[in-house]
Write a protein that holds these residues in place. Structure first.
Motif, PDB file in Angstrom:
ATOM      1  N   PHE A   1       0.837  -1.206   0.000  1.00  0.00           N
ATOM      2  CA  PHE A   1       0.000   0.000   0.000  1.00  0.00           C
ATOM      3  C   PHE A   1       0.872   1.255   0.000  1.00  0.00           C
ATOM      4  O   PHE A   1       0.647   2.188  -0.768  1.00  0.00           O
ATOM      5  N   VAL A   2       1.898   1.257   0.833  1.00  0.00           N
ATOM      6  CA  VAL A   2       2.783   2.425   0.927  1.00  0.00           C
ATOM      7  C   VAL A   2       3.587   2.591  -0.357  1.00  0.00           C
ATOM      8  O   VAL A   2       3.802   3.711  -0.830  1.00  0.00           O
ATOM      9  N   ARG A   3       4.029   1.481  -0.944  1.00  0.00           N
ATOM     10  CA  ARG A   3       4.773   1.581  -2.211  1.00  0.00           C
ATOM     11  C   ARG A   3       3.924   2.229  -3.293  1.00  0.00           C
ATOM     12  O   ARG A   3       4.404   3.051  -4.073  1.00  0.00           O
ATOM     13  N   GLU A   4       2.661   1.859  -3.352  1.00  0.00           N
ATOM     14  CA  GLU A   4       1.785   2.436  -4.370  1.00  0.00           C
ATOM     15  C   GLU A   4       1.503   3.908  -4.091  1.00  0.00           C
ATOM     16  O   GLU A   4       1.339   4.699  -5.014  1.00  0.00           O
ATOM     17  N   LEU A   5       1.467   4.267  -2.823  1.00  0.00           N
ATOM     18  CA  LEU A   5       1.260   5.674  -2.481  1.00  0.00           C
ATOM     19  C   LEU A   5       2.468   6.512  -2.883  1.00  0.00           C
ATOM     20  O   LEU A   5       2.328   7.685  -3.246  1.00  0.00           O
ATOM     21  N   ALA A   6       3.654   5.905  -2.827  1.00  0.00           N
ATOM     22  CA  ALA A   6       4.899   6.535  -3.310  1.00  0.00           C
ATOM     23  C   ALA A   6       5.150   7.889  -2.658  1.00  0.00           C
ATOM     24  O   ALA A   6       5.373   8.893  -3.336  1.00  0.00           O
ATOM     25  N   ARG A   7       5.123   7.904  -1.325  1.00  0.00           N
ATOM     26  CA  ARG A   7       5.418   9.132  -0.589  1.00  0.00           C
ATOM     27  C   ARG A   7       6.525   8.859   0.430  1.00  0.00           C
ATOM     28  O   ARG A   7       6.492   7.840   1.133  1.00  0.00           O
ATOM     29  N   PRO A   8       7.508   9.755   0.562  1.00  0.00           N
ATOM     30  CA  PRO A   8       8.643   9.521   1.476  1.00  0.00           C
ATOM     31  C   PRO A   8       8.316   9.900   2.916  1.00  0.00           C
ATOM     32  O   PRO A   8       8.979  10.743   3.520  1.00  0.00           O
ATOM     33  N   TRP A   9       7.298   9.283   3.472  1.00  0.00           N
ATOM     34  CA  TRP A   9       6.891   9.567   4.841  1.00  0.00           C
ATOM     35  C   TRP A   9       7.133   8.331   5.705  1.00  0.00           C
ATOM     36  O   TRP A   9       7.390   7.237   5.206  1.00  0.00           O
ATOM     37  N   ALA A  10       7.028   8.515   7.004  1.00  0.00           N
ATOM     38  CA  ALA A  10       7.059   7.383   7.929  1.00  0.00           C
ATOM     39  C   ALA A  10       5.622   6.889   8.114  1.00  0.00           C
ATOM     40  O   ALA A  10       4.720   7.675   8.411  1.00  0.00           O
ATOM     41  N   PHE A  11       5.420   5.585   7.913  1.00  0.00           N
ATOM     42  CA  PHE A  11       4.094   4.980   8.052  1.00  0.00           C
ATOM     43  C   PHE A  11       4.141   3.949   9.176  1.00  0.00           C
ATOM     44  O   PHE A  11       5.037   3.099   9.219  1.00  0.00           O
ATOM     45  N   TYR A  12       3.165   4.022  10.058  1.00  0.00           N
ATOM     46  CA  TYR A  12       3.086   3.102  11.188  1.00  0.00           C
ATOM     47  C   TYR A  12       1.752   2.359  11.127  1.00  0.00           C
ATOM     48  O   TYR A  12       0.705   2.970  10.890  1.00  0.00           O
ATOM     49  N   PHE A  13       1.811   1.036  11.383  1.00  0.00           N
ATOM     50  CA  PHE A  13       0.598   0.221  11.316  1.00  0.00           C
ATOM     51  C   PHE A  13       0.455  -0.614  12.584  1.00  0.00           C
ATOM     52  O   PHE A  13       1.415  -1.255  13.038  1.00  0.00           O
ATOM     53  N   SER A  14      -0.743  -0.616  13.132  1.00  0.00           N
ATOM     54  CA  SER A  14      -1.042  -1.422  14.311  1.00  0.00           C
ATOM     55  C   SER A  14      -1.288  -2.868  13.899  1.00  0.00           C
ATOM     56  O   SER A  14      -1.241  -3.220  12.717  1.00  0.00           O
TER      57      SER A  14
ATOM     58  N   CYS B   1       9.059   7.044  17.983  1.00  0.00           N
ATOM     59  CA  CYS B   1      10.472   7.367  18.208  1.00  0.00           C
ATOM     60  C   CYS B   1      11.327   6.954  17.009  1.00  0.00           C
ATOM     61  O   CYS B   1      12.536   7.172  16.992  1.00  0.00           O
ATOM     62  N   LEU B   2      10.691   6.347  15.995  1.00  0.00           N
ATOM     63  CA  LEU B   2      11.382   5.944  14.766  1.00  0.00           C
ATOM     64  C   LEU B   2      10.833   6.785  13.614  1.00  0.00           C
ATOM     65  O   LEU B   2      10.018   6.326  12.823  1.00  0.00           O
ATOM     66  N   PRO B   3      11.262   8.044  13.496  1.00  0.00           N
ATOM     67  CA  PRO B   3      10.657   8.948  12.505  1.00  0.00           C
ATOM     68  C   PRO B   3      11.241   8.834  11.106  1.00  0.00           C
ATOM     69  O   PRO B   3      10.799   9.523  10.192  1.00  0.00           O
ATOM     70  N   THR B   4      12.257   7.980  10.929  1.00  0.00           N
ATOM     71  CA  THR B   4      12.858   7.842   9.604  1.00  0.00           C
ATOM     72  C   THR B   4      11.817   7.320   8.614  1.00  0.00           C
ATOM     73  O   THR B   4      11.068   6.395   8.939  1.00  0.00           O
ATOM     74  N   PRO B   5      11.731   7.894   7.412  1.00  0.00           N
ATOM     75  CA  PRO B   5      10.756   7.397   6.431  1.00  0.00           C
ATOM     76  C   PRO B   5      10.876   5.895   6.231  1.00  0.00           C
ATOM     77  O   PRO B   5      11.974   5.351   6.099  1.00  0.00           O
TER      78      PRO B   5
END
Length: 461
Positions: free
Chosen positions: A323-336, A356-360
């Motif tokens: 999902f994140v690859r298709e969104l193609a945005r250099p953000w940090a994504f977190y999933f529960s 505490c892990l803000p790296t994209p």
């Protein structure tokens, strides 16, 4: 006043006897005017059909050229000279200058009255104006019907193209073709663009259509804002554990399937807090991208925004990393973890452990057990203990001995008092049962960490 091509006006009775000599007969005529003065330029306007007897024209060739140059600069659609009287034919010096500028040059028999020409041309121009206005009214009513039917912008453009018989498209910026700005506040919200030749009817129609398009966009924006506010409140209620908010009707309205499990996803945007106006705009743009991708995936677009975060529910069937690859945005994504829709109250706390892990990158709860444990997450500690608790006693003993021996098989076998092959078999069963590769450094580290926690918990050496 709407104009008509000069070639079309030549079908009028008075002008049917005119003889075109040069120039562009496709030029639009907006008025007809009799001019017989030595300096005609101040009396001539762009698009006019100039009628003259030639009485005040100069006779010397050089003066004729200067006279024609001044006349051409005024931009008439055409110049009609009555002959033969003061000139036997249209003087060549003037003809060449006017034709070079594209001005139509015509001769008209002297006996044709200018009054008849003026009357017929003006009648035809006025009739054309009425035709255009009537057509504009018909088309405008059709556009208003489109507005009242609450069509979206794509349907509106399709209807407009059908009405005009020409393709009209939407453009974010002014580009090729005839473009009319769509008003959205003080700035254009975009442009309606018509390709190809443009007539007076097209101009008026597109100007009216731009206003209607502005109303459609304003209506869509208001609906989107209302939908967003309701969506924000709905998701926030689920995350706060307010089950009364999760009625079947609300779930259906937001595309939430109560029979499925969902992960809470949070995109952490690289925006400074407090958000500036530009920051708010970027957050809304990011939220829109996430919402659109969820809809393309056939998932309910349950989203909300908070500070520099975009929150959303991702069905368990969708892979977070894909999902994140298709969104193609250099953000940090977190999933529960995946939860039933009715039990999302712990999802936000699970996600916040990764902040505490803000790296994209993509941080999925289950796949980041070690970082959670190192942050003092008690749930991660319980999960590590559960790994070893799921093993049979002999398998667990083999794993603990292997870890204490520094992953040396022979030393571990001696410590257990078993054959080396027996140890290898039990360790292979450990890997199969836990779904881990004992040859992987990452998995070995995880197993060693779990073994150390188990030993501390059970006070084993």
């Amino acid at each position: 006043m709407p104009g008509l091509p000069l070639g079309e006006l030549l079908r009028l009775p008075s002008l049917s006897r005119a003889r075109p000599l040069a120039g562009d007969l496709g030029r639009l005529v907006t008025w007809v005017h009799v001019v017989d003065v030595p300096e005609p330029a101040p009396w001539v306007r762009e698009g006019q059909l100039v009628l003259s007897t030639g009485y005040a024209w100069p006779r010397e060739e050089g003066a004729l050229r200067l006279f024609a140059q001044a006349l051409a600069r005024a931009g008439p659609a055409g110049v009609v000279l009555a002959v033969p009287q003061f000139f036997e034919n249209f003087p060549r010096a003037a003809l060449e200058v006017l034709a070079q500028e594209g001005v139509a040059v015509l001769e008209l028999p002297w006996e044709v009255p200018f009054a008849q020409v003026v009357e017929e041309v003006l009648r035809r121009l006025l009739a054309r104006q009425l035709e255009v206005q009537e057509r504009v009214q018909v088309l405008h009513r059709a556009l208003m019907a489109s507005l009242l039917a609450r069509e979206d912008l794509a349907s509106f453009l399709a209807r407009l193209s059908q009405l005009l018989g020409k393709e009209v498209r939407w453009a974010e910026a002014k580009e090729g073709g005839f473009a009319v700005p769509v008003p959205q506040g003080r700035e254009p919200g975009g442009y309606l663009v018509l390709e190809g030749a443009v007539e007076d009817l097209d101009v008026q129609m597109l100007e009216n259509a731009a206003l209607v398009a502005g109303l459609i966009l304003a209506h869509q924006r208001a609906l989107a804002e209302q939908e967003a506010r309701l969506g924000y409140a709905f998701l926030d209620a689920l995350l706060e554990g307010r089950r009364q908010a999760l009625t079947p009707e609300r779930a259906l309205a937001f595309g939430l399937d109560l029979g499925l499990r969902y992960r809470l996803g949070v995109a952490l945007l690289p925006l400074d807090l407090p958000l500036s106006q530009r920051g708010f705009q970027e957050r809304e743009r990011a939220l829109g991208e996430v919402r659109d991708l969820l809809r393309r995936k056939g998932a309910g677009a349950v989203v909300s925004a908070s500070l520099n975060q975009v929150r959303f529910l991702l069905p368990e069937r969708l892979d977070p990393e894909a999902f994140v690859r298709e969104l193609a945005r250099p953000w940090a994504f977190y999933f529960s973890r995946a939860h039933p829709a009715q039990e999302l109250s712990t999802a936000l706390a699970e996600v916040e452990r990764f902040f505490c892990l803000p790296t994209p990158g993509v941080y999925v709860y289950e796949a980041h057990l070690v970082p959670r444990f190192l942050q003092g997450d008690l749930e991660a500690r319980r999960e590590l203990l559960a790994l070893l608790a799921s093993l049979r006693p002999q398998e667990r003993a083999a794993l603990l001995a292997w870890v204490r021996a520094g992953f040396r098989h022979q030393e571990a076998a001696r410590a257990l008092g078993v054959h080396l092959n027996t140890l290898r078999y039990r360790l292979r069963r450990v890997g199969e049962r836990l779904g881990l590769s004992l040859g992987s450094p990452e998995d070995r580290f995880l197993l060693e960490l779990a073994a150390r926690v188990w030993s501390l918990e059970h006070k084993e050496p």
